[in-house]
Motif scaffolding. Structure first.
Motif, PDB file in Angstrom:
ATOM      1  N   PHE A   1       4.816  -2.042  -9.635  1.00 61.62           N
ATOM      2  CA  PHE A   1       5.295  -1.076  -8.644  1.00 61.62           C
ATOM      3  C   PHE A   1       6.391  -1.649  -7.737  1.00 61.62           C
ATOM      4  O   PHE A   1       6.605  -1.158  -6.633  1.00 61.62           O
ATOM      5  CB  PHE A   1       4.120  -0.542  -7.815  1.00 61.62           C
ATOM      6  CG  PHE A   1       3.148   0.249  -8.634  1.00 61.62           C
ATOM      7  CD1 PHE A   1       3.481   1.515  -9.100  1.00 61.62           C
ATOM      8  CD2 PHE A   1       1.905  -0.268  -8.970  1.00 61.62           C
ATOM      9  CE1 PHE A   1       2.596   2.250  -9.874  1.00 61.62           C
ATOM     10  CE2 PHE A   1       1.006   0.459  -9.736  1.00 61.62           C
ATOM     11  CZ  PHE A   1       1.354   1.717 -10.197  1.00 61.62           C
TER      12      PHE A   1
ATOM     13  N   ILE B   1       5.461   9.499  -9.231  1.00 55.19           N
ATOM     14  CA  ILE B   1       4.998   8.825  -8.018  1.00 55.19           C
ATOM     15  C   ILE B   1       6.181   8.417  -7.144  1.00 55.19           C
ATOM     16  O   ILE B   1       7.120   7.775  -7.622  1.00 55.19           O
ATOM     17  CB  ILE B   1       4.143   7.584  -8.373  1.00 55.19           C
ATOM     18  CG1 ILE B   1       2.959   7.954  -9.269  1.00 55.19           C
ATOM     19  CG2 ILE B   1       3.713   6.838  -7.122  1.00 55.19           C
ATOM     20  CD1 ILE B   1       1.943   8.875  -8.651  1.00 55.19           C
ATOM     21  N   SER B   2       6.112   8.776  -5.857  1.00 54.89           N
ATOM     22  CA  SER B   2       7.156   8.397  -4.901  1.00 54.89           C
ATOM     23  C   SER B   2       6.735   7.222  -4.030  1.00 54.89           C
ATOM     24  O   SER B   2       7.572   6.417  -3.640  1.00 54.89           O
ATOM     25  CB  SER B   2       7.494   9.585  -3.987  1.00 54.89           C
ATOM     26  OG  SER B   2       7.970  10.669  -4.733  1.00 54.89           O
ATOM     27  N   PHE B   3       5.456   7.165  -3.683  1.00 53.72           N
ATOM     28  CA  PHE B   3       4.946   6.126  -2.785  1.00 53.72           C
ATOM     29  C   PHE B   3       3.678   5.527  -3.377  1.00 53.72           C
ATOM     30  O   PHE B   3       2.862   6.257  -3.955  1.00 53.72           O
ATOM     31  CB  PHE B   3       4.615   6.713  -1.405  1.00 53.72           C
ATOM     32  CG  PHE B   3       5.798   7.296  -0.690  1.00 53.72           C
ATOM     33  CD1 PHE B   3       6.609   6.503   0.114  1.00 53.72           C
ATOM     34  CD2 PHE B   3       6.108   8.640  -0.819  1.00 53.72           C
ATOM     35  CE1 PHE B   3       7.704   7.033   0.767  1.00 53.72           C
ATOM     36  CE2 PHE B   3       7.189   9.193  -0.163  1.00 53.72           C
ATOM     37  CZ  PHE B   3       7.994   8.384   0.631  1.00 53.72           C
ATOM     38  N   VAL B   4       3.513   4.204  -3.195  1.00 51.97           N
ATOM     39  CA  VAL B   4       2.329   3.498  -3.700  1.00 51.97           C
ATOM     40  C   VAL B   4       1.798   2.580  -2.614  1.00 51.97           C
ATOM     41  O   VAL B   4       2.559   1.890  -1.938  1.00 51.97           O
ATOM     42  CB  VAL B   4       2.662   2.651  -4.951  1.00 51.97           C
ATOM     43  CG1 VAL B   4       1.413   1.952  -5.480  1.00 51.97           C
ATOM     44  CG2 VAL B   4       3.302   3.491  -6.039  1.00 51.97           C
TER      45      VAL B   4
ATOM     46  N   GLU C   1       9.546  -1.311  -7.743  1.00 55.42           N
ATOM     47  CA  GLU C   1      10.578  -0.332  -7.378  1.00 55.42           C
ATOM     48  C   GLU C   1      10.059   0.726  -6.412  1.00 55.42           C
ATOM     49  O   GLU C   1      10.842   1.496  -5.868  1.00 55.42           O
ATOM     50  CB  GLU C   1      11.143   0.342  -8.635  1.00 55.42           C
ATOM     51  CG  GLU C   1      11.728  -0.629  -9.647  1.00 55.42           C
ATOM     52  CD  GLU C   1      12.770  -1.568  -9.061  1.00 55.42           C
ATOM     53  OE1 GLU C   1      13.640  -1.106  -8.305  1.00 55.42           O
ATOM     54  OE2 GLU C   1      12.705  -2.779  -9.361  1.00 55.42           O
ATOM     55  N   ASN C   2       8.760   0.796  -6.213  1.00 53.69           N
ATOM     56  CA  ASN C   2       8.161   1.804  -5.334  1.00 53.69           C
ATOM     57  C   ASN C   2       7.910   1.290  -3.921  1.00 53.69           C
ATOM     58  O   ASN C   2       7.298   1.979  -3.121  1.00 53.69           O
ATOM     59  CB  ASN C   2       6.833   2.299  -5.918  1.00 53.69           C
ATOM     60  CG  ASN C   2       7.017   3.032  -7.213  1.00 53.69           C
ATOM     61  OD1 ASN C   2       6.993   2.431  -8.278  1.00 53.69           O
ATOM     62  ND2 ASN C   2       7.216   4.340  -7.141  1.00 53.69           N
ATOM     63  N   ASP C   3       8.349   0.082  -3.601  1.00 51.38           N
ATOM     64  CA  ASP C   3       8.098  -0.490  -2.280  1.00 51.38           C
ATOM     65  C   ASP C   3       6.610  -0.406  -1.916  1.00 51.38           C
ATOM     66  O   ASP C   3       6.224   0.176  -0.909  1.00 51.38           O
ATOM     67  CB  ASP C   3       8.958   0.194  -1.205  1.00 51.38           C
ATOM     68  CG  ASP C   3      10.438  -0.046  -1.438  1.00 51.38           C
ATOM     69  OD1 ASP C   3      10.793  -1.165  -1.865  1.00 51.38           O
ATOM     70  OD2 ASP C   3      11.233   0.870  -1.196  1.00 51.38           O
ATOM     71  N   LEU C   4       5.800  -0.990  -2.778  1.00 42.18           N
ATOM     72  CA  LEU C   4       4.355  -1.039  -2.596  1.00 42.18           C
ATOM     73  C   LEU C   4       4.000  -1.557  -1.206  1.00 42.18           C
ATOM     74  O   LEU C   4       4.543  -2.554  -0.753  1.00 42.18           O
ATOM     75  CB  LEU C   4       3.761  -1.972  -3.653  1.00 42.18           C
ATOM     76  CG  LEU C   4       2.283  -2.286  -3.601  1.00 42.18           C
ATOM     77  CD1 LEU C   4       1.477  -1.057  -3.999  1.00 42.18           C
ATOM     78  CD2 LEU C   4       1.962  -3.435  -4.528  1.00 42.18           C
TER      79      LEU C   4
ATOM     80  N   VAL D   1       1.939   6.880 -14.111  1.00 36.94           N
ATOM     81  CA  VAL D   1       3.308   7.194 -13.673  1.00 36.94           C
ATOM     82  C   VAL D   1       4.050   8.065 -14.681  1.00 36.94           C
ATOM     83  O   VAL D   1       4.993   8.758 -14.311  1.00 36.94           O
ATOM     84  CB  VAL D   1       4.131   5.925 -13.322  1.00 36.94           C
ATOM     85  CG1 VAL D   1       3.480   5.151 -12.189  1.00 36.94           C
ATOM     86  CG2 VAL D   1       4.362   5.049 -14.522  1.00 36.94           C
TER      87      VAL D   1
END
Length: 163
Positions: free
Chosen positions: A93, A63-66, A95-98, A58
Motif C-alpha cells: 500500500f 481503494i483511496s485510503f488505507v 502508493e496509498n499513503d498508509l 483492491v
C-alpha cells in the motif's frame, strides 16, 4: 464514492474492512473479512497469501485510503514475526499513503474511551454503521479492522457528522 480500507494485521489472521463514503458524506459498510493463514506454512507462503488477498480486495474496490492498527511489542520473536506482515502491508500500500493508529485511539473514537472493551468497540461500530445487533463479526480481527477504517474516516474528516 470514496473507499477506505482498514486493516488489523497479523501473521495468521489479518482482519480487513472496506467502508465507503457517498457524495452526501455518509459512511456505509461495504465488505469485510479475515485473511486466515495456514499456520503450518512457512512465513513466506503466509505472507504471499496475504499479499494475494490484498490484490483481490483492491481489484474489487477502488481503494483511496488505507489504515492499519499500529504494531506493538510484547516478546521479541513474536514481534519480529508480526512485523514481517507489517512489511507486506507497507510495501503493498505504498502508493496509498498508509497510515497507522494506536489501539487506544481506535478505541476512543469508536468505543468512546481509550480503554474501551472489545464489546464496546463492536457496539460503537454497530451504532456508527447502523448495523443490526444480530450482525456477527467473523472475529475480533474483522471488527478491529472496521474500527481502524472508521478511525481513518474521522481523522481525515471524510464524512459529514455522525455516520
Amino acid at each position: 464514492m470514496v473507499y477506505v480500507l482498514g486493516l488489523d494485521v497479523s501473521m495468521n489472521s489479518t482482519g480487513w474492512a472496506v467502508l465507503s463514503i457517498d457524495s452526501e458524506g455518509v459512511v456505509h459498510y461495504v465488505d469485510s473479512g479475515i485473511i486466515k493463514a495456514n499456520t503450518k506454512l512457512n512465513h513466506g507462503r503466509r505472507l504471499r497469501k496475504q499479499r494475494e488477498a490484498f490484490q483481490k480486495i483492491v481489484k474489487k474496490y477502488p481503494i483511496s485510503f488505507v489504515a492499519r492498527e499500529a504494531g506493538f511489542s510484547r516478546h521479541v520473536k513474536s514481534t519480529q514475526t508480526l512485523f514481517k506482515a507489517y512489511g507486506v502491508t507497507e510495501e503493498f500500500f505504498a502508493e496509498n499513503d498508509l497510515v497507522e493508529y494506536a489501539a487506544s485511539t481506535i478505541k476512543k473514537i469508536v468505543g468512546g474511551s481509550g480503554r474501551a472493551s472489545k464489546e464496546q468497540v463492536e457496539a460503537g461500530i454497530r451504532k456508527k454503521l447502523k448495523l443490526p445487533t444480530a450482525h456477527v463479526f467473523a472475529s475480533d480481527d474483522e471488527s478491529d479492522s472496521i474500527g481502524v477504517a472508521l478511525t481513518l474516516i474521522q481523522d481525515k474528516k471524510l464524512s459529514k457528522g455522525e455516520s
